[in-house]
Write an enzyme that holds these catalytic residues in place. Sequence first.
Site, PDB file in Angstrom:
ATOM      1  N   GLY A   1     -92.314 161.962 -57.180  1.00 15.75           N
ATOM      2  CA  GLY A   1     -92.997 160.994 -56.319  1.00 15.75           C
ATOM      3  C   GLY A   1     -92.036 159.966 -55.742  1.00 15.75           C
TER       4      GLY A   1
ATOM      5  CG  LEU B   1     -90.039 161.009 -50.401  1.00 16.94           C
ATOM      6  CD1 LEU B   1     -90.198 161.862 -49.136  1.00 16.94           C
ATOM      7  CD2 LEU B   1     -88.689 160.311 -50.407  1.00 16.94           C
ATOM      8  N   GLY B   2     -92.821 157.750 -52.714  1.00 19.04           N
ATOM      9  CA  GLY B   2     -94.014 156.904 -52.843  1.00 19.04           C
ATOM     10  C   GLY B   2     -93.655 155.429 -52.838  1.00 19.04           C
ATOM     11  CD  GLN B   3     -96.903 150.146 -53.515  1.00 21.76           C
ATOM     12  OE1 GLN B   3     -97.655 150.630 -54.365  1.00 21.76           O
ATOM     13  NE2 GLN B   3     -97.057 148.926 -53.056  1.00 21.76           N
TER      14      GLN B   3
ATOM     15  CE1 TYR C   1    -104.749 153.401 -61.281  1.00 22.63           C
ATOM     16  CE2 TYR C   1    -103.855 155.476 -60.492  1.00 22.63           C
ATOM     17  CZ  TYR C   1    -103.677 154.151 -60.847  1.00 22.63           C
ATOM     18  OH  TYR C   1    -102.439 153.574 -60.776  1.00 22.63           O
TER      19      TYR C   1
ATOM     20  CE  LYS D   1    -101.847 155.697 -63.489  1.00 27.78           C
ATOM     21  NZ  LYS D   1    -100.518 156.357 -63.419  1.00 27.78           N
TER      22      LYS D   1
END
Length: 314
Positions: free
Chosen positions: A6, A8-10, A140, A144
């Site tokens: 991931g 290229l994610g935030q 979500y 988690k």
Amino acid sequence: KVLVTGALGQIGTELVVKMREIYGADNIIATNRSRRAGHVLVESGAFEELDVTDAKGVHDLAKKHNVDTIIHMAALLSATAENNPLMAWNINMGGLMNTLEVARELNCKFFTPSSIGAFGPSSPKVNTPQDTIQRPTTMYGVNKVAGELLCDYYFHKFGVDTRGVRFPGLISYAQEPGGGTTDYAVNIFYDALKQKKYTSYIAAGTYMDMMYMPDAVNCIIDLMEADTSKLKHRNAFNVTAMSFEPEEIAAEIRKHIPEFTMDYDVDPMRQAIANSWPDSIDPTAAKEEWGFKTEYDLPKMTVAMLEQLKAKGV
Ligand code: VAH
């Protein structure tokens, strides 16, 4: 060698840039489900396409690069997950299982983030403790909590050195977030600069924990470098820098853009998600066990975000 999923994610975008500065560009393998031509990371160093739901793909890439650390960031965030719960389970849990298995097989150190989303309506809302009830009401949040438990399991069952933090909402200028609930606190800066006005999908008075991305990146690096014998908790350390509601960030922006106005068009789904999360969490365990600290509060972050976005041409 570090494999980042991931990337290229935030979070991944700023994490890889910082880790390459510290550990050397060739030692950080940036991967993402799809390459994004022109993305700063794709053009500036080792990048590989990787779908974390492909167990063999994860194993082969980790073996090819002889990695000793996996930073697993690939996931669907809260709002996207709530719209696609089954896909979220497959990606969030399938990706986590695949990367944990490779960490076990290749004896890698392992980091993946949890979130304030791992708490639910029955968790204490203010100054939420490190150890308390966790009955989240979102897919979500289920992902988690399951992820926190799975990472603990891989530590005590297989000895995998798993580590993680419960991130608050993260605010960044380098890479826009995708599909979060806290992202109003990022969008507001873009709209304040572009049109001096923002319509918030989160209602006034909704407090959520937040952190500026440079502090979040330092968090990951500091925890990964911490002395493992000092860690009483392993995964899911509560970490936070500030807690605010929409009117407070709007007032801070107005100190720099006096004509800035904000109104509301509340999104029932993301408001329900935000209502189920804490107002503020207690980061004492992180401070005590590995020296967690932050540099940016709301005023300092506001100055930095406006400066960086202007420099980016927003
Ligand atoms: C989200 N930014 O909104 C993420 C994060 C605590 C919030 O998990 O889903």
